[in-house]
Scaffold this motif. Structure first.
Motif, PDB file in Angstrom:
ATOM      1  N   UNK A   4      52.552  40.354  42.652  1.00 26.32           N
ATOM      2  CA  UNK A   4      51.169  39.902  42.620  1.00 26.32           C
ATOM      3  C   UNK A   4      50.426  40.206  41.327  1.00 26.32           C
ATOM      4  N   UNK A   5      50.978  41.070  40.488  1.00 27.28           N
ATOM      5  CA  UNK A   5      50.277  41.474  39.270  1.00 27.28           C
ATOM      6  C   UNK A   5      51.099  41.158  38.027  1.00 27.28           C
ATOM      7  N   UNK A   6      50.377  40.765  36.951  1.00 26.47           N
ATOM      8  CA  UNK A   6      51.002  40.451  35.668  1.00 26.47           C
ATOM      9  C   UNK A   6      50.169  41.012  34.518  1.00 26.47           C
ATOM     10  N   UNK A   7      50.845  41.380  33.443  1.00 26.93           N
ATOM     11  CA  UNK A   7      50.156  41.539  32.172  1.00 26.93           C
ATOM     12  C   UNK A   7      50.031  40.143  31.565  1.00 26.93           C
ATOM     13  N   UNK A   8      48.976  39.901  30.762  1.00 26.12           N
ATOM     14  CA  UNK A   8      48.864  38.569  30.181  1.00 26.12           C
ATOM     15  C   UNK A   8      48.130  38.609  28.845  1.00 26.12           C
ATOM     16  N   UNK A   9      48.389  37.579  28.047  1.00 25.56           N
ATOM     17  CA  UNK A   9      47.603  37.263  26.865  1.00 25.56           C
ATOM     18  C   UNK A   9      47.278  35.782  26.938  1.00 25.56           C
ATOM     19  N   UNK A  10      46.002  35.431  26.779  1.00 24.27           N
ATOM     20  CA  UNK A  10      45.582  34.045  26.943  1.00 24.27           C
ATOM     21  C   UNK A  10      44.684  33.588  25.802  1.00 24.27           C
ATOM     22  N   UNK A  11      44.695  32.288  25.574  1.00 23.96           N
ATOM     23  CA  UNK A  11      43.815  31.630  24.610  1.00 23.96           C
ATOM     24  C   UNK A  11      43.144  30.471  25.327  1.00 23.96           C
ATOM     25  N   UNK A  12      41.822  30.369  25.174  1.00 26.26           N
ATOM     26  CA  UNK A  12      41.045  29.369  25.891  1.00 26.26           C
ATOM     27  C   UNK A  12      40.101  28.666  24.919  1.00 26.26           C
ATOM     28  N   UNK A  13      40.025  27.333  25.012  1.00 28.50           N
ATOM     29  CA  UNK A  13      39.153  26.563  24.111  1.00 28.50           C
ATOM     30  C   UNK A  13      38.237  25.652  24.921  1.00 28.50           C
ATOM     31  N   UNK A  14      36.944  25.661  24.585  1.00 30.89           N
ATOM     32  CA  UNK A  14      35.943  24.820  25.238  1.00 30.89           C
ATOM     33  C   UNK A  14      35.115  24.097  24.184  1.00 30.89           C
ATOM     34  N   UNK A  15      34.899  22.804  24.388  1.00 34.83           N
ATOM     35  CA  UNK A  15      33.993  22.048  23.530  1.00 34.83           C
ATOM     36  C   UNK A  15      33.723  20.701  24.190  1.00 34.83           C
TER      37      UNK A  15
ATOM     38  N   UNK B   7      44.980  41.466  29.077  1.00 34.61           N
ATOM     39  CA  UNK B   7      44.656  42.271  30.249  1.00 34.61           C
ATOM     40  C   UNK B   7      45.652  42.085  31.367  1.00 34.61           C
ATOM     41  N   UNK B   8      45.137  42.141  32.601  1.00 33.75           N
ATOM     42  CA  UNK B   8      45.993  42.012  33.780  1.00 33.75           C
ATOM     43  C   UNK B   8      45.512  40.848  34.635  1.00 33.75           C
ATOM     44  N   UNK B   9      46.449  40.263  35.362  1.00 35.74           N
ATOM     45  CA  UNK B   9      46.160  39.131  36.233  1.00 35.74           C
ATOM     46  C   UNK B   9      46.629  39.427  37.648  1.00 35.74           C
ATOM     47  N   UNK B  10      45.777  39.096  38.617  1.00 37.76           N
ATOM     48  CA  UNK B  10      46.131  39.193  40.037  1.00 37.76           C
ATOM     49  C   UNK B  10      46.390  37.781  40.553  1.00 37.76           C
ATOM     50  N   UNK B  11      47.614  37.532  41.005  1.00 39.21           N
ATOM     51  CA  UNK B  11      47.996  36.199  41.472  1.00 39.21           C
ATOM     52  C   UNK B  11      48.800  36.341  42.766  1.00 39.21           C
ATOM     53  N   UNK B  12      48.095  36.409  43.915  1.00 37.28           N
ATOM     54  CA  UNK B  12      48.784  36.642  45.190  1.00 37.28           C
ATOM     55  C   UNK B  12      49.564  35.444  45.699  1.00 37.28           C
ATOM     56  N   UNK B  13      49.201  34.216  45.238  1.00 34.43           N
ATOM     57  CA  UNK B  13      49.881  33.003  45.680  1.00 34.43           C
ATOM     58  C   UNK B  13      49.694  31.913  44.636  1.00 34.43           C
ATOM     59  N   UNK B  14      50.161  30.713  44.939  1.00 35.41           N
ATOM     60  CA  UNK B  14      50.087  29.616  43.976  1.00 35.41           C
ATOM     61  C   UNK B  14      48.699  28.995  43.908  1.00 35.41           C
ATOM     62  N   UNK B  15      47.798  29.365  44.830  1.00 38.51           N
ATOM     63  CA  UNK B  15      46.470  28.763  44.887  1.00 38.51           C
ATOM     64  C   UNK B  15      45.427  29.525  44.075  1.00 38.51           C
ATOM     65  N   UNK B  16      45.565  30.844  43.999  1.00 40.53           N
ATOM     66  CA  UNK B  16      44.496  31.667  43.428  1.00 40.53           C
ATOM     67  C   UNK B  16      45.024  32.575  42.321  1.00 40.53           C
ATOM     68  N   UNK B  17      44.194  32.752  41.291  1.00 43.17           N
ATOM     69  CA  UNK B  17      44.511  33.715  40.234  1.00 43.17           C
ATOM     70  C   UNK B  17      43.221  34.312  39.702  1.00 43.17           C
ATOM     71  N   UNK B  18      43.283  35.572  39.305  1.00 45.18           N
ATOM     72  CA  UNK B  18      42.137  36.285  38.760  1.00 45.18           C
ATOM     73  C   UNK B  18      42.588  37.050  37.528  1.00 45.18           C
ATOM     74  N   UNK B  19      42.026  36.697  36.372  1.00 42.83           N
ATOM     75  CA  UNK B  19      42.340  37.381  35.119  1.00 42.83           C
ATOM     76  C   UNK B  19      41.207  38.329  34.741  1.00 42.83           C
ATOM     77  N   UNK B  20      41.566  39.517  34.320  1.00 44.64           N
ATOM     78  CA  UNK B  20      40.590  40.498  33.841  1.00 44.64           C
ATOM     79  C   UNK B  20      41.076  41.025  32.495  1.00 44.64           C
ATOM     80  N   UNK B  21      40.284  40.758  31.456  1.00 45.87           N
ATOM     81  CA  UNK B  21      40.688  41.118  30.091  1.00 45.87           C
ATOM     82  C   UNK B  21      39.661  42.058  29.479  1.00 45.87           C
ATOM     83  N   UNK B  22      39.928  43.376  29.430  1.00 42.13           N
ATOM     84  CA  UNK B  22      38.991  44.323  28.815  1.00 42.13           C
ATOM     85  C   UNK B  22      38.909  44.179  27.298  1.00 42.13           C
TER      86      UNK B  22
END
Length: 297
Positions: free
Chosen positions: A116-127, A157-172
């Motif tokens: 259910x838990x992962x380490x992650x690095x992400x890049x996000x772009x909005x415009x 940070x870390x990601x909580x992903x209990x199933x294929x429907x939901x994910x929560x990323x927290x990046x300090x």
């Protein structure tokens, strides 16, 4: 407008062909799940010259393109999301105006800690794709366009992903770059979207970001997408300086080619406005989807 429509059409064609080819690959030899979907929405209203009920002749056109490409092997994952939306409305005796405009790109590399838990690095772009105008005065005034503003956000940070429907990323640790490439835009947008006047980029290094994504199939032909993003700069941390963005999309499938969609977007960013910004759209149109993602139950 023509260039944007052509770009979206070409992207949709390329990705749909690629997804079709990948779907022929046996599941036990491919580590990729890919999906591309899009559609065209059209709305029109007209009234005779003696119509007593009131109304304005209008035409509205909307285009959207969404895609996912996820890789998974052993403990490593690489998830990619694309979300493009563009819409135009033309009322009688008025210039054409944007009704929707969004560029969302997200890429995340993860390493599994457990189920259910992962380490992650992400890049996000909005415009956005096209110029936006303020029509409240006698003349329209340019207030935004591509990369005005634009946001490039990274997160570790870390990601909580209990199933294929939901994910929560927290990046300090979540550096962000805010772009305003037009150095004259502050003349009509005094806040300059948080970028110092005379500069084109604002860098924020010490910050916390959160992204929650819920993609739920509510019924056989009804699906819901909710995406919430939060960004807090440690150096200017206060209740009213935390940025919030909430995207909601509800899609009902009428037939294999026709669907109805309801979308809304809420934004709170004190560098843009002291109040919450809100937009909403309802559309009926033609849609397609190709890929090898398993159907959600």
């Amino acid at each position: 407008m023509k260039k944007i429509t052509l770009l979206l059409f070409l992207l949709g064609f390329v990705f749909s062909v690629h997804a079709q080819d990948e779907s022929l690959t046996p599941a036990d030899t491919s580590y990729w799940l890919k999906e591309i979907g899009g559609g065209l929405n059209f709305n029109q209203a007209s009234f005779s010259g003696n119509w007593k009920g009131g109304g304005v002749n209008s035409v509205a056109l909307g285009i959207y393109l969404q895609g996912r490409a996820n890789y998974s092997k052993d403990k490593w994952t690489w998830d990619n999301t694309m979300d493009f939306i563009y819409g135009v409305v033309k009322n009688q005796q008025e210039d054409a105006r944007k009704s929707n405009d969004r560029i969302f790109l997200d890429s995340k590399v993860g390493y599994k800690i457990n189920d259910k838990w992962n380490y992650f690095f992400a890049v996000n772009f909005l415009s956005q794709f096209a110029p936006g105008y303020d029509f409240s005065g006698p003349e329209k005034v340019l207030i935004s366009k591509f990369l005005n503003p634009g946001f490039l956000t990274t997160g570790l940070g870390v990601e909580y992903k209990p199933n294929s429907e939901f994910s929560l990323r927290m990046a300090p640790f979540s550096p962000r770059w805010t772009f305003v490439t037009d150095t004259e835009l502050y003349n009509v947008v005094p806040t300059n979207y948080g970028v110092e006047i005379g500069k084109k980029v604002r860098q924020e290094w010490l910050a916390f970001s959160l992204l929650a994504d819920w993609n739920k199939k509510l019924a056989e032909n009804l699906s819901l997408l909710v995406r919430y993003q939060m960004y807090a700069n440690y150096e200017t941390l206060a209740f009213n300086t935390v940025d919030h963005r909430l995207d909601i999309g509800l899609t009902a499938k009428v037939t294999n080619l026709i669907n109805v969609s309801l979308t809304s977007l809420s934004i709170y960013d004190i560098d843009q406005d002291e109040k919450i910004q809100f937009s909403q759209g309802l559309a009926l149109g033609i849609a397609f989807k190709r890929g090898n993602f398993p159907e959600k139950k």
